[in-house]
Design a protein around this motif. Sequence first.
Motif, PDB file in Angstrom:
ATOM      1  N   TYR A 194       0.842  -1.194   0.000  1.00 48.74           N
ATOM      2  CA  TYR A 194       0.000   0.000   0.000  1.00 48.74           C
ATOM      3  C   TYR A 194       0.880   1.249   0.000  1.00 48.74           C
ATOM      4  O   TYR A 194       2.067   1.186   0.365  1.00 48.74           O
ATOM      5  CB  TYR A 194      -0.911   0.019   1.217  1.00 48.74           C
ATOM      6  CG  TYR A 194      -2.065  -0.958   1.132  1.00 48.74           C
ATOM      7  CD1 TYR A 194      -3.306  -0.577   0.641  1.00 48.74           C
ATOM      8  CD2 TYR A 194      -1.901  -2.281   1.528  1.00 48.74           C
ATOM      9  CE1 TYR A 194      -4.360  -1.472   0.557  1.00 48.74           C
ATOM     10  CE2 TYR A 194      -2.937  -3.190   1.452  1.00 48.74           C
ATOM     11  CZ  TYR A 194      -4.168  -2.782   0.960  1.00 48.74           C
ATOM     12  OH  TYR A 194      -5.200  -3.679   0.875  1.00 48.74           O
ATOM     13  N   ALA A 228      -3.199  -1.373  -8.285  1.00 45.75           N
ATOM     14  CA  ALA A 228      -3.455   0.056  -8.077  1.00 45.75           C
ATOM     15  C   ALA A 228      -4.903   0.398  -8.366  1.00 45.75           C
ATOM     16  O   ALA A 228      -5.503   1.251  -7.687  1.00 45.75           O
ATOM     17  CB  ALA A 228      -2.519   0.876  -8.960  1.00 45.75           C
ATOM     18  N   ASP A 229      -5.515  -0.250  -9.354  1.00 45.36           N
ATOM     19  CA  ASP A 229      -6.916   0.013  -9.669  1.00 45.36           C
ATOM     20  C   ASP A 229      -7.841  -0.548  -8.587  1.00 45.36           C
ATOM     21  O   ASP A 229      -8.883   0.044  -8.299  1.00 45.36           O
ATOM     22  CB  ASP A 229      -7.256  -0.601 -11.023  1.00 45.36           C
ATOM     23  CG  ASP A 229      -8.655  -0.251 -11.472  1.00 45.36           C
ATOM     24  OD1 ASP A 229      -8.903   0.935 -11.777  1.00 45.36           O
ATOM     25  OD2 ASP A 229      -9.510  -1.156 -11.505  1.00 45.36           O
ATOM     26  N   ALA A 270      -7.241   1.881  -5.421  1.00 49.74           N
ATOM     27  CA  ALA A 270      -7.843   3.168  -5.804  1.00 49.74           C
ATOM     28  C   ALA A 270      -7.660   4.231  -4.727  1.00 49.74           C
ATOM     29  O   ALA A 270      -8.622   4.682  -4.090  1.00 49.74           O
ATOM     30  CB  ALA A 270      -9.328   2.985  -6.139  1.00 49.74           C
ATOM     31  N   HIS A 271      -6.421   4.654  -4.523  1.00 47.32           N
ATOM     32  CA  HIS A 271      -6.144   5.719  -3.557  1.00 47.32           C
ATOM     33  C   HIS A 271      -6.810   7.015  -4.011  1.00 47.32           C
ATOM     34  O   HIS A 271      -6.717   7.398  -5.174  1.00 47.32           O
ATOM     35  CB  HIS A 271      -4.639   5.928  -3.426  1.00 47.32           C
ATOM     36  CG  HIS A 271      -3.984   4.905  -2.555  1.00 47.32           C
ATOM     37  ND1 HIS A 271      -3.917   5.028  -1.186  1.00 47.32           N
ATOM     38  CD2 HIS A 271      -3.375   3.738  -2.862  1.00 47.32           C
ATOM     39  CE1 HIS A 271      -3.278   3.975  -0.687  1.00 47.32           C
ATOM     40  NE2 HIS A 271      -2.942   3.181  -1.683  1.00 47.32           N
ATOM     41  N   PRO A 309      -4.204  11.729  -5.682  1.00 45.86           N
ATOM     42  CA  PRO A 309      -3.545  11.467  -6.975  1.00 45.86           C
ATOM     43  C   PRO A 309      -2.058  11.157  -6.845  1.00 45.86           C
ATOM     44  O   PRO A 309      -1.533  10.316  -7.582  1.00 45.86           O
ATOM     45  CB  PRO A 309      -3.780  12.760  -7.768  1.00 45.86           C
ATOM     46  CG  PRO A 309      -4.969  13.395  -7.120  1.00 45.86           C
ATOM     47  CD  PRO A 309      -4.890  13.029  -5.673  1.00 45.86           C
ATOM     48  N   ASP A 362      -0.502   9.721  -4.236  1.00 48.14           N
ATOM     49  CA  ASP A 362      -0.382   8.354  -3.738  1.00 48.14           C
ATOM     50  C   ASP A 362      -0.762   7.343  -4.815  1.00 48.14           C
ATOM     51  O   ASP A 362      -0.144   6.272  -4.909  1.00 48.14           O
ATOM     52  CB  ASP A 362      -1.272   8.163  -2.506  1.00 48.14           C
ATOM     53  CG  ASP A 362      -0.659   8.763  -1.260  1.00 48.14           C
ATOM     54  OD1 ASP A 362       0.526   9.138  -1.315  1.00 48.14           O
ATOM     55  OD2 ASP A 362      -1.367   8.871  -0.242  1.00 48.14           O
ATOM     56  N   ARG A 363      -1.745   7.660  -5.603  1.00 50.24           N
ATOM     57  CA  ARG A 363      -2.164   6.741  -6.666  1.00 50.24           C
ATOM     58  C   ARG A 363      -1.047   6.576  -7.694  1.00 50.24           C
ATOM     59  O   ARG A 363      -0.735   5.444  -8.115  1.00 50.24           O
ATOM     60  CB  ARG A 363      -3.435   7.287  -7.334  1.00 50.24           C
ATOM     61  CG  ARG A 363      -3.916   6.497  -8.554  1.00 50.24           C
ATOM     62  CD  ARG A 363      -4.392   5.108  -8.148  1.00 50.24           C
ATOM     63  NE  ARG A 363      -4.893   4.351  -9.280  1.00 50.24           N
ATOM     64  CZ  ARG A 363      -6.173   4.354  -9.679  1.00 50.24           C
ATOM     65  NH1 ARG A 363      -7.065   5.095  -9.021  1.00 50.24           N
ATOM     66  NH2 ARG A 363      -6.564   3.641 -10.704  1.00 50.24           N
ATOM     67  N   HIS A 402       1.723   4.608  -6.120  1.00 51.84           N
ATOM     68  CA  HIS A 402       1.320   3.219  -5.922  1.00 51.84           C
ATOM     69  C   HIS A 402       1.349   2.438  -7.221  1.00 51.84           C
ATOM     70  O   HIS A 402       1.642   1.233  -7.226  1.00 51.84           O
ATOM     71  CB  HIS A 402      -0.082   3.177  -5.309  1.00 51.84           C
ATOM     72  CG  HIS A 402      -0.464   1.838  -4.784  1.00 51.84           C
ATOM     73  ND1 HIS A 402      -1.639   1.211  -5.137  1.00 51.84           N
ATOM     74  CD2 HIS A 402       0.172   0.986  -3.942  1.00 51.84           C
ATOM     75  CE1 HIS A 402      -1.715   0.046  -4.521  1.00 51.84           C
ATOM     76  NE2 HIS A 402      -0.633  -0.121  -3.797  1.00 51.84           N
ATOM     77  N   GLU A 403       1.052   3.058  -8.346  1.00 49.03           N
ATOM     78  CA  GLU A 403       1.108   2.380  -9.627  1.00 49.03           C
ATOM     79  C   GLU A 403       2.542   1.977  -9.995  1.00 49.03           C
ATOM     80  O   GLU A 403       2.745   0.980 -10.684  1.00 49.03           O
ATOM     81  CB  GLU A 403       0.521   3.275 -10.723  1.00 49.03           C
ATOM     82  CG  GLU A 403      -0.991   3.459 -10.619  1.00 49.03           C
ATOM     83  CD  GLU A 403      -1.533   4.370 -11.694  1.00 49.03           C
ATOM     84  OE1 GLU A 403      -0.694   4.943 -12.447  1.00 49.03           O
ATOM     85  OE2 GLU A 403      -2.764   4.531 -11.798  1.00 49.03           O
TER      86      GLU A 403
END
Length: 444
Positions: free
Chosen positions: A131, A221-222, A225-226, A229, A231-232, A235-236
Amino acid sequence: GQRVAFGAGFPTLDRLAVAAGSLSALPEWRGQEGPRFRITLGPACITVGHTDLARAERTAERAQHRARTEAGELGTYWAENLGDRAPADPRAPITGWSRRSRARLFHATGELDYTPMIVLGTAPVMSTLTYAKNWLDVAPTGAAAKKHLEAFYMRFERAWGVPFVGLWKEEFQRRGAVHFHLWHPRPSGLAGAMRRLTAVRYRPAVGDGLPYEAWLAAVWADIVAHPDPEDRARHEKRGAFVSKVEEGHVNTPAKLAAYFAKHGAFMAKDYQNKVPKEWREPGAGPGRFWGYKGLKREVRTVDVAPADADRAARVLRRLSSRERYWDPTYRDAAGKVVGCWRWKKAVREVRVRRGDRPANRQTGEIKPRYRKAMRPPTRFASGSGFLCLDDAPTTLVNIARALDIWREYAPPTRRQVQARERAVRRRALELPATRRAVTDAHKH
């Protein structure tokens, strides 16, 4: 050493049946009281224990009666209070991975049938799902993290056309964030290729057309879904990764169990098994720390005599007191380095208390101080336990042969000697009385 493909050294189920049939089994249970000793065989595990079937039957009957009574009382309470059920008392918070749960993981990995993984023909990999920085925004409880894992299983089956088969383990980072280790065969090809060919109406999904490593990062990552933006995006890039497993480390069930069960179980990584304080609140617990999916246990159980169970436990205890390792520096008679398998004493790492240390000098509070020590493992202390082996069926066949030899040449037990002595004394007391009766008959 020579590299062996995954599954080449795994015992088949027919070998389990043959090995279990080599034991001298007791007659079928017909309601007798008392413990029933039994030996249970798995692909990589031999278990010796006992159970009281009559007592277990009575316990099951009481549990069934109690469940019926509680169901009737609950129905009455529900009807009288219009469904306003009183909340249950909260359970004690889970703070870490218990030692008993670790033992159950070893036991389960030794009794699983890995045929669904072997038939795929691909080497296993370790997939890690993590995470981002603000992980509590998307996983405030253990149940929320487990929902993400279940969603990953469904995405996996949809993308690759086969259900997920493997083991999983839950751990925690130093910052408290949870992450999952998944051990499973690596899918081949591109995601969504099978669905594109077989589906009547193809609908593209996230990750379609990507190899497994890229698909794993995009799909995880999907799923998470953080909302942030940054963090997303972070995370990807670093939210999931795949690491290969050496084939020689998992070419037998016992090596597989040791590799997966010991992952994060050492004292140096003990922090990975400590639950963060945010998940110690009532209703926010981590749930199970490990599990398996798409696999099931395959065992053969045989009821044996108490003496056979005790002798089998003694043999397994001696086997567990040492472990085999490869010595690459061994030299032959000519001085050439050839390497060989050698044995050494089995030890385990423990924490030993060595005194106290001041925690707060103002209040005088002290805390215990510990040190690391190596101690020999204690297995089959009371005649019950289990042991993971590379080839459990062959080991059990050898134990059965030893039991037959002991049964034939073993000296009589103390009870047998006492019974024989009582019989001799009884015959000695009856003999003079018989002689007197014969003498009296001749006189008359």
